[in-house]
Write a protein that holds these residues in place. Structure first.
Motif, PDB file in Angstrom:
ATOM      1  N   SER A 117       0.837  -1.207   0.000  1.00 11.41           N
ATOM      2  CA  SER A 117       0.000   0.000   0.000  1.00 11.41           C
ATOM      3  C   SER A 117       0.868   1.253   0.000  1.00 11.41           C
ATOM      4  O   SER A 117       0.608   2.205  -0.741  1.00 11.41           O
ATOM      5  CB  SER A 117      -0.914   0.011   1.226  1.00 11.41           C
ATOM      6  OG  SER A 117      -1.841  -1.040   1.180  1.00 11.41           O
ATOM      7  N   GLN A 122      -0.547   4.890  -0.680  1.00 10.62           N
ATOM      8  CA  GLN A 122      -1.796   4.702   0.051  1.00 10.62           C
ATOM      9  C   GLN A 122      -1.482   4.506   1.532  1.00 10.62           C
ATOM     10  O   GLN A 122      -0.641   3.677   1.878  1.00 10.62           O
ATOM     11  CB  GLN A 122      -2.543   3.470  -0.479  1.00 10.62           C
ATOM     12  CG  GLN A 122      -2.936   3.558  -1.935  1.00 10.62           C
ATOM     13  CD  GLN A 122      -3.537   2.262  -2.455  1.00 10.62           C
ATOM     14  OE1 GLN A 122      -3.481   1.235  -1.793  1.00 10.62           O
ATOM     15  NE2 GLN A 122      -4.105   2.305  -3.650  1.00 10.62           N
ATOM     16  N   LYS A 123      -2.160   5.248   2.380  1.00  8.58           N
ATOM     17  CA  LYS A 123      -1.911   5.136   3.813  1.00  8.58           C
ATOM     18  C   LYS A 123      -2.366   3.780   4.342  1.00  8.58           C
ATOM     19  O   LYS A 123      -3.395   3.260   3.932  1.00  8.58           O
ATOM     20  CB  LYS A 123      -2.632   6.245   4.580  1.00  8.58           C
ATOM     21  CG  LYS A 123      -1.929   7.582   4.530  1.00  8.58           C
ATOM     22  CD  LYS A 123      -2.591   8.579   5.448  1.00  8.58           C
ATOM     23  CE  LYS A 123      -1.802   9.874   5.525  1.00  8.58           C
ATOM     24  NZ  LYS A 123      -0.491   9.676   6.152  1.00  8.58           N
ATOM     25  N   HIS A 155      -6.803   0.620   5.672  1.00  6.33           N
ATOM     26  CA  HIS A 155      -6.471   1.690   4.753  1.00  6.33           C
ATOM     27  C   HIS A 155      -7.258   2.930   5.178  1.00  6.33           C
ATOM     28  O   HIS A 155      -8.462   2.865   5.384  1.00  6.33           O
ATOM     29  CB  HIS A 155      -6.845   1.301   3.324  1.00  6.33           C
ATOM     30  CG  HIS A 155      -6.066   0.133   2.812  1.00  6.33           C
ATOM     31  ND1 HIS A 155      -4.791   0.260   2.318  1.00  6.33           N
ATOM     32  CD2 HIS A 155      -6.366  -1.189   2.740  1.00  6.33           C
ATOM     33  CE1 HIS A 155      -4.339  -0.937   1.938  1.00  6.33           C
ATOM     34  NE2 HIS A 155      -5.279  -1.833   2.201  1.00  6.33           N
ATOM     35  N   THR A 157      -7.773   7.280   4.471  1.00  4.00           N
ATOM     36  CA  THR A 157      -7.467   8.416   3.606  1.00  4.00           C
ATOM     37  C   THR A 157      -6.804   9.511   4.424  1.00  4.00           C
ATOM     38  O   THR A 157      -6.764   9.460   5.656  1.00  4.00           O
ATOM     39  CB  THR A 157      -8.754   8.962   2.980  1.00  4.00           C
ATOM     40  OG1 THR A 157      -9.588   9.487   4.037  1.00  4.00           O
ATOM     41  CG2 THR A 157      -9.516   7.871   2.230  1.00  4.00           C
ATOM     42  N   GLU A 158      -6.283  10.510   3.735  1.00  4.38           N
ATOM     43  CA  GLU A 158      -5.671  11.652   4.416  1.00  4.38           C
ATOM     44  C   GLU A 158      -6.687  12.310   5.352  1.00  4.38           C
ATOM     45  O   GLU A 158      -6.381  12.677   6.478  1.00  4.38           O
ATOM     46  CB  GLU A 158      -5.174  12.675   3.388  1.00  4.38           C
ATOM     47  CG  GLU A 158      -3.989  12.211   2.560  1.00  4.38           C
ATOM     48  CD  GLU A 158      -2.690  12.284   3.325  1.00  4.38           C
ATOM     49  OE1 GLU A 158      -2.684  12.839   4.439  1.00  4.38           O
ATOM     50  OE2 GLU A 158      -1.678  11.773   2.807  1.00  4.38           O
ATOM     51  N   ARG A 159      -7.909  12.462   4.848  1.00  2.00           N
ATOM     52  CA  ARG A 159      -8.952  13.121   5.641  1.00  2.00           C
ATOM     53  C   ARG A 159      -9.311  12.299   6.859  1.00  2.00           C
ATOM     54  O   ARG A 159      -9.510  12.843   7.948  1.00  2.00           O
ATOM     55  CB  ARG A 159     -10.195  13.354   4.775  1.00  2.00           C
ATOM     56  CG  ARG A 159     -11.319  14.087   5.498  1.00  2.00           C
ATOM     57  CD  ARG A 159     -10.860  15.483   5.926  1.00  2.00           C
ATOM     58  NE  ARG A 159     -10.819  16.407   4.811  1.00  2.00           N
ATOM     59  CZ  ARG A 159     -10.279  17.617   4.865  1.00  2.00           C
ATOM     60  NH1 ARG A 159      -9.691  18.025   5.985  1.00  2.00           N
ATOM     61  NH2 ARG A 159     -10.272  18.418   3.813  1.00  2.00           N
ATOM     62  N   GLU A 160      -9.402  10.973   6.702  1.00  2.00           N
ATOM     63  CA  GLU A 160      -9.716  10.122   7.845  1.00  2.00           C
ATOM     64  C   GLU A 160      -8.622  10.220   8.906  1.00  2.00           C
ATOM     65  O   GLU A 160      -8.910  10.199  10.101  1.00  2.00           O
ATOM     66  CB  GLU A 160      -9.891   8.673   7.384  1.00  2.00           C
ATOM     67  CG  GLU A 160     -11.199   8.418   6.664  1.00  2.00           C
ATOM     68  CD  GLU A 160     -11.307   7.001   6.123  1.00  2.00           C
ATOM     69  OE1 GLU A 160     -12.446   6.534   5.939  1.00  2.00           O
ATOM     70  OE2 GLU A 160     -10.261   6.374   5.873  1.00  2.00           O
ATOM     71  N   THR A 161      -7.382  10.352   8.461  1.00  2.00           N
ATOM     72  CA  THR A 161      -6.281  10.508   9.412  1.00  2.00           C
ATOM     73  C   THR A 161      -6.459  11.787  10.217  1.00  2.00           C
ATOM     74  O   THR A 161      -6.252  11.813  11.435  1.00  2.00           O
ATOM     75  CB  THR A 161      -4.926  10.547   8.678  1.00  2.00           C
ATOM     76  OG1 THR A 161      -4.753   9.335   7.937  1.00  2.00           O
ATOM     77  CG2 THR A 161      -3.771  10.681   9.669  1.00  2.00           C
ATOM     78  N   HIS A 190     -17.483  10.955   8.017  1.00  2.00           N
ATOM     79  CA  HIS A 190     -16.132  10.413   8.189  1.00  2.00           C
ATOM     80  C   HIS A 190     -16.023   9.641   9.503  1.00  2.00           C
ATOM     81  O   HIS A 190     -15.437   8.551   9.559  1.00  2.00           O
ATOM     82  CB  HIS A 190     -15.100  11.539   8.190  1.00  2.00           C
ATOM     83  CG  HIS A 190     -14.746  12.042   6.827  1.00  2.00           C
ATOM     84  ND1 HIS A 190     -14.204  11.225   5.861  1.00  2.00           N
ATOM     85  CD2 HIS A 190     -14.842  13.277   6.274  1.00  2.00           C
ATOM     86  CE1 HIS A 190     -13.988  11.945   4.764  1.00  2.00           C
ATOM     87  NE2 HIS A 190     -14.365  13.181   4.989  1.00  2.00           N
TER      88      HIS A 190
END
Length: 222
Positions: A117, A122-123, A155, A157-161, A190
């Motif tokens: 990943s 991909q995070k 996995h 996303t940037e926003r979820e982080t 989210h």
């Protein structure tokens, strides 16, 4: 060919990671690093790897220094693998610009998934790290928590982080929305997605599950 740099002071960790990477087709190992920040930077300049797998803590590199390194070598993706750390340190590392983050107790399959990943930008974050970050601020993480919470990676996303970090700070949906310049509805969506990945309905569900199963130390009981 994907060039991989492994950086860790622990000999067994380095050898184990070298063996894992050696099983992957299209990956090529460059000389490993077992020193400090200066040694890592020198090898980054020399080898120009596509992926770095490192224990930044073992190398004595703090989150601020790691952020500087990630910023300087933007074409390199970083997968950090450390022992369990306090919540604030975890949050700072996730904010340093690294792509993915695992704990050293993660199994082979999860490490392989994280490598594949990360190289795709991909995070990938260990499930235990997310669980720690989403626990209530007033709760103290214990070794029991580290041992019992599921370790399956996920996995994000940037926003979820960003949302995860804000939850870790104890912010409400409205405060998170204001901080990230989002609508409250978007933040709520989210948050629900993150909770679904953790297998609960909301943040309170994570906290209550942990407390009732004696995974966290608190000043109150049920």
């Amino acid at each position: 060919m994907v060039k991989v740099l492994i950086a860790d002071k622990n000999y067994l960790s380095r050898v184990a990671l070298e063996l894992l990477v050696g099983e992957l087709k299209g990956f090529d190992l460059v000389p490993s690093v077992c020193g400090d920040k200066a040694d890592l930077i020198n090898q980054l300049k020399l080898s120009k790897p596509n992926l770095v797998i490192a224990d930044s803590v073992a190398l004595g590199i703090n989150a601020v220094e790691l952020k500087q390194i990630c910023s300087k070598f933007k074409k390199t993706n970083f997968l950090i693998i450390t022992e369990a750390l306090p919540k604030n340190e975890l949050s700072n590392l996730l904010d340093s610009g690294i792509t993915s983050y695992l704990l050293k107790e993660c199994d082979k399959a999860e490490i392989m998934d994280a490598i594949n990943s990360t190289i795709k930008d991909q995070k990938f974050i260990c499930g235990k790290i997310v669980s720690i970050l989403t626990s209530a601020p007033e709760l103290t993480v214990t070794n029991t928590l580290i041992k019992k919470i599921g370790c399956d990676g996920m996995h994000v996303t940037e926003r979820e982080t960003e949302i995860i970090k804000a939850i870790a700070e104890g912010l409400s949906n409205k405060l998170i929305a204001d901080k990230l310049n989002l609508s409250t509805h978007t933040v709520n969506t989210h948050r629900k997605n993150i909770m679904q990945k953790l297998g609960v309905n909301n943040t309170a569900g994570v906290v209550m599950f942990a407390v009732k199963n004696n995974l966290l130390e608190t000043n109150f009981s049920f």
